[in-house]
Design an enzyme around this catalytic site. Structure first.
Site, mmCIF file in Angstrom:
data_model
loop_
_atom_site.group_PDB
_atom_site.id
_atom_site.type_symbol
_atom_site.label_atom_id
_atom_site.label_comp_id
_atom_site.label_asym_id
_atom_site.label_seq_id
_atom_site.Cartn_x
_atom_site.Cartn_y
_atom_site.Cartn_z
ATOM 1 N N ARG A 1 0.819 -1.214 0.000
ATOM 2 C CA ARG A 1 0.000 0.000 0.000
ATOM 3 C C ARG A 1 0.857 1.271 0.000
ATOM 4 O O ARG A 1 0.445 2.304 -0.526
ATOM 5 C CB ARG A 1 -0.941 -0.012 1.221
ATOM 6 C CG ARG A 1 -2.006 1.098 1.205
ATOM 7 C CD ARG A 1 -3.030 0.891 2.318
ATOM 8 N NE ARG A 1 -4.111 1.880 2.258
ATOM 9 C CZ ARG A 1 -4.217 2.918 3.070
ATOM 10 N NH1 ARG A 1 -3.311 3.128 4.012
ATOM 11 N NH2 ARG A 1 -5.233 3.768 2.959
ATOM 12 N N ILE B 1 -7.177 7.728 -0.838
ATOM 13 C CA ILE B 1 -6.993 6.272 -0.863
ATOM 14 C C ILE B 1 -7.800 5.782 0.336
ATOM 15 O O ILE B 1 -7.628 6.268 1.450
ATOM 16 C CB ILE B 1 -5.501 5.871 -0.805
ATOM 17 C CG1 ILE B 1 -5.338 4.335 -0.792
ATOM 18 C CG2 ILE B 1 -4.756 6.493 0.363
ATOM 19 C CD1 ILE B 1 -3.892 3.857 -0.997
ATOM 20 N N SER B 2 -8.756 4.892 0.088
ATOM 21 C CA SER B 2 -9.710 4.500 1.132
ATOM 22 C C SER B 2 -9.021 3.823 2.308
ATOM 23 O O SER B 2 -7.943 3.240 2.186
ATOM 24 C CB SER B 2 -10.762 3.545 0.560
ATOM 25 O OG SER B 2 -11.621 4.235 -0.311
ATOM 26 N N GLN B 3 -9.705 3.883 3.443
ATOM 27 C CA GLN B 3 -9.258 3.180 4.653
ATOM 28 C C GLN B 3 -9.195 1.679 4.352
ATOM 29 O O GLN B 3 -10.130 1.123 3.772
ATOM 30 C CB GLN B 3 -10.271 3.462 5.753
ATOM 31 C CG GLN B 3 -9.952 2.828 7.071
ATOM 32 C CD GLN B 3 -11.072 3.064 8.094
ATOM 33 O OE1 GLN B 3 -12.029 3.778 7.815
ATOM 34 N NE2 GLN B 3 -10.940 2.472 9.247
#
Length: 213
Positions: A37, A63-65
């Site tokens: 990530r 950027i999503s959790q």
């Protein structure tokens, strides 16, 4: 573009946090452990990469959790080889998770700058979605429909009927619905006209915008 033992260790911890929050799907947790990530973020923010938090990226997007990504992925119940339509490519992190799960991914991004950057980046780190498109997510991709699964990664003020129409019978669509706060919603297509709807609590997403760039 380095991925070190330290990074891998942090991913193990991140997967443990996501699991502790209730995600049980082993394949989804493996994807969290496998995907670097930190490479999806600016190197100066690398320390934030393995916290269970959303983080700003280019074009006013996030950027999503990781928990949210894992939660949506688990709801989809992806089987290897299934076709998945993703609305909102964004950083490509969710796209990579879908690829790890063995899906054939068709993804749409409406921010041109982000689309170009992510398209290059995903192939550079070895993730190859079937089709990446620059365009309006509300319209879906009728030329490739119907899809086994559909995932929307931005908050939708309403559920686009065009997307529901592009879902196979038996297919599942996961979409966060609402304005300021979104309710995670799952639609299962039971027949040509019948959908079963389930809701799974509140989340926060960037808005799904129509026809804007």
């Amino acid at each position: 573009m380095k991925d070190t033992f330290k990074h891998k260790g942090k991913r193990q911890q991140l997967a443990a946090i996501v699991e502790a929050k209730g995600v049980k799907d082993k394949k989804v947790l493996e994807a969290i452990k496998n995907i670097p990530r930190h490479l999806f973020m600016d190197s100066s923010f690398e320390d934030h990469a393995y916290q269970d938090k959303a983080f700003p990226i280019a074009a006013d997007q996030t950027i999503s959790q990781p928990y949210t990504v894992a939660f949506q992925s688990e709801l989809l119940e992806i089987k290897k080889g299934e076709t998945v339509l993703e609305i909102g490519t964004g950083s490509g992190y969710q796209t990579a998770v879908l690829c790890e799960l063995g899906a054939k991914v068709y993804s749409i991004e409406r921010q041109q700058e982000l689309y170009k950057k992510t398209k290059l980046f995903l192939s550079k780190i070895g993730y190859r979605p079937k089709f990446l498109s620059f365009g309006d997510g509300y319209k879906g991709l009728p030329e490739y429909a119907p899809f086994d699964k559909i995932i929307v990664t931005a908050g939708a003020p309403f559920v686009p009927k065009t997307l529901l129409s592009q879902l196979k019978v038996g297919g599942r669509m996961v979409i966060p619905v609402g304005d300021k706060v979104q309710v995670m919603t799952l639609y299962i297509r039971k027949s040509g006209k019948e959908f079963e709807k389930k809701v799974y609590g509140d989340f926060r997403f960037v808005p799904l915008l129509e026809d804007k760039n």
